[in-house]
Design an enzyme around this catalytic site. Structure first.
Site, PDB file in Angstrom:
ATOM      1  N   ASP A   1       0.874  -1.176   0.000  1.00  0.00           N
ATOM      2  CA  ASP A   1       0.000   0.000   0.000  1.00  0.00           C
ATOM      3  C   ASP A   1       0.904   1.217   0.000  1.00  0.00           C
ATOM      4  O   ASP A   1       1.841   1.313   0.796  1.00  0.00           O
ATOM      5  CB  ASP A   1      -0.943   0.026   1.207  1.00  0.00           C
ATOM      6  CG  ASP A   1      -2.105   0.972   0.923  1.00  0.00           C
ATOM      7  OD1 ASP A   1      -2.881   0.692   0.001  1.00  0.00           O
ATOM      8  OD2 ASP A   1      -2.211   2.024   1.590  1.00  0.00           O
TER       9      ASP A   1
ATOM     10  N   ARG B   1       9.322   2.095  -2.673  1.00  0.00           N
ATOM     11  CA  ARG B   1       9.078   0.652  -2.820  1.00  0.00           C
ATOM     12  C   ARG B   1      10.379  -0.117  -2.620  1.00  0.00           C
ATOM     13  O   ARG B   1      10.418  -1.118  -1.917  1.00  0.00           O
ATOM     14  CB  ARG B   1       8.479   0.409  -4.210  1.00  0.00           C
ATOM     15  CG  ARG B   1       7.931  -0.977  -4.450  1.00  0.00           C
ATOM     16  CD  ARG B   1       6.887  -0.995  -5.556  1.00  0.00           C
ATOM     17  NE  ARG B   1       5.681  -0.268  -5.150  1.00  0.00           N
ATOM     18  CZ  ARG B   1       5.301   0.898  -5.664  1.00  0.00           C
ATOM     19  NH1 ARG B   1       5.997   1.474  -6.628  1.00  0.00           N
ATOM     20  NH2 ARG B   1       4.227   1.514  -5.216  1.00  0.00           N
TER      21      ARG B   1
HETATM   22  P1  ITT Z   1      -3.612  -2.021  -5.356  1.00  0.00           P
HETATM   23  O1  ITT Z   1      -4.396  -1.433  -4.224  1.00  0.00           O
HETATM   24  O2  ITT Z   1      -4.348  -3.067  -6.134  1.00  0.00           O
HETATM   25  O3  ITT Z   1      -2.234  -2.505  -4.922  1.00  0.00           O
HETATM   26  P2  ITT Z   1      -3.504   0.750  -6.279  1.00  0.00           P
HETATM   27  O4  ITT Z   1      -2.942   1.412  -7.491  1.00  0.00           O
HETATM   28  O5  ITT Z   1      -4.921   1.056  -5.915  1.00  0.00           O
HETATM   29  O6  ITT Z   1      -3.309  -0.852  -6.438  1.00  0.00           O
HETATM   30  P3  ITT Z   1      -2.698   1.890  -3.751  1.00  0.00           P
HETATM   31  O7  ITT Z   1      -4.035   1.664  -3.136  1.00  0.00           O
HETATM   32  O8  ITT Z   1      -1.497   1.523  -2.921  1.00  0.00           O
HETATM   33  O9  ITT Z   1      -2.541   1.030  -5.086  1.00  0.00           O
HETATM   34  O10 ITT Z   1      -2.629   3.377  -4.273  1.00  0.00           O
HETATM   35  C1  ITT Z   1      -1.392   3.940  -4.469  1.00  0.00           C
HETATM   36  C2  ITT Z   1      -1.500   5.144  -5.387  1.00  0.00           C
HETATM   37  O11 ITT Z   1      -0.386   5.987  -5.049  1.00  0.00           O
HETATM   38  C3  ITT Z   1      -1.311   4.697  -6.814  1.00  0.00           C
HETATM   39  O12 ITT Z   1      -2.526   4.580  -7.512  1.00  0.00           O
HETATM   40  C4  ITT Z   1      -0.420   5.807  -7.390  1.00  0.00           C
HETATM   41  O13 ITT Z   1      -1.206   6.860  -7.902  1.00  0.00           O
HETATM   42  C5  ITT Z   1       0.348   6.333  -6.185  1.00  0.00           C
HETATM   43  N1  ITT Z   1       1.675   5.701  -6.170  1.00  0.00           N
HETATM   44  C6  ITT Z   1       2.117   4.697  -5.374  1.00  0.00           C
HETATM   45  N2  ITT Z   1       3.376   4.351  -5.671  1.00  0.00           N
HETATM   46  C7  ITT Z   1       3.746   5.151  -6.694  1.00  0.00           C
HETATM   47  C8  ITT Z   1       4.930   5.271  -7.458  1.00  0.00           C
HETATM   48  O14 ITT Z   1       5.971   4.460  -7.284  1.00  0.00           O
HETATM   49  N3  ITT Z   1       4.964   6.203  -8.397  1.00  0.00           N
HETATM   50  C9  ITT Z   1       3.916   7.018  -8.635  1.00  0.00           C
HETATM   51  N4  ITT Z   1       2.751   6.963  -7.986  1.00  0.00           N
HETATM   52  C10 ITT Z   1       2.659   6.034  -7.008  1.00  0.00           C
END
Ligand code: ITT
Length: 196
Positions: A69, A179
């Site tokens: 997350d 990450r």
């Molecule tokens: P899952 O819940 O299925 O894992 P998700 O995309 O909904 O997928 P999150 O709930 O963790 O994942 O939301 C994280 C958001 O934060 C994601 O949609 C991105 O917009 C942002 N994010 C996270 N890591 C990122 C990264 O390495 N680079 C850019 N944006 C990132």
């Protein structure tokens, strides 16, 4: 080789995690494992949401399950915001591309950070939970820049850099990102416990 299922529907995360774990852990996506889940992420922290996502998948497998997350916090928008709401915040602002334009025009140079929280369940025994967290500090860019990565990458400039994460090659992002900083801790744990 140690097999772990990654409980995410975000293909970008799968690719980044695969690149970081390659040769050490065999990562199976939900698709590889034939599992379809989309749990309600109603937690109040990254850790709670990561646990909800991993827990939802354990019902379908005996393999260890990990989840990620993550989110961005932009100081000018308030404490820890959008944080766990990063995905929803983009949707509510007309999509990621539109939001990124708003951010560079309204909040250039605001201090910001990405956080990634990994939960790993059932590694050694059923019911076991391990947590690993990583951060990448930086600021909001003055312009949209680059085409690599995903999400907020075109508007985030890491500390010590002059350009956005989206201008970096995957192999460059993957050794400085939130990450990666979480995965590094996970890999240390697995190594010290003779799992890899
Ligand atoms: P899952 O819940 O299925 O894992 P998700 O995309 O909904 O997928 P999150 O709930 O963790 O994942 O939301 C994280 C958001 O934060 C994601 O949609 C991105 O917009 C942002 N994010 C996270 N890591 C990122 C990264 O390495 N680079 C850019 N944006 C990132």
């Amino acid at each position: 080789m140690l097999k772990i299922i990654i409980a995410t529907n975000n293909q970008h995360k799968v690719e980044e995690l695969n690149a970081m774990l390659e040769g050490k852990v065999e990562l199976l996506s939900l698709k590889d494992a034939g599992i379809s889940v989309d749990p309600d992420e109603n937690g109040k922290t990254y850790a709670e949401n990561a646990f909800i996502k991993a827990q939802a998948v354990t019902k379908f497998t005996n393999l260890p399950v990990m989840s990620d997350d993550s989110g961005i916090e932009i100081d000018e928008l308030g404490e820890h915001f959008p944080g766990i709401y990063s995905h929803r915040f983009a949707v509510e602002n007309g999509g990621q591309e539109k939001l990124n334009k708003i951010l560079v025009s309204k909040h250039p140079n605001s201090k910001a950070r990405f956080t990634c929280h990994i939960v790993l369940l059932n590694l050694n025994f059923e019911g076991e939970r391990l947590d690993f967290e990583g951060i990448m500090e930086g600021k909001i860019n003055t312009k949209i820049e680059g085409i690599n990565g995903f999400g907020y990458d075109p508007v985030f400039v890491p500390e010590g850099y002059n350009h956005s994460v989206a201008t970096l090659k995957p192999e460059e992002k993957n050794v400085i990102s939130h990450r990666y900083n979480a995965v590094k801790k996970l890999l240390n744990y697995l190594f010290e416990n003779n799992k890899i």
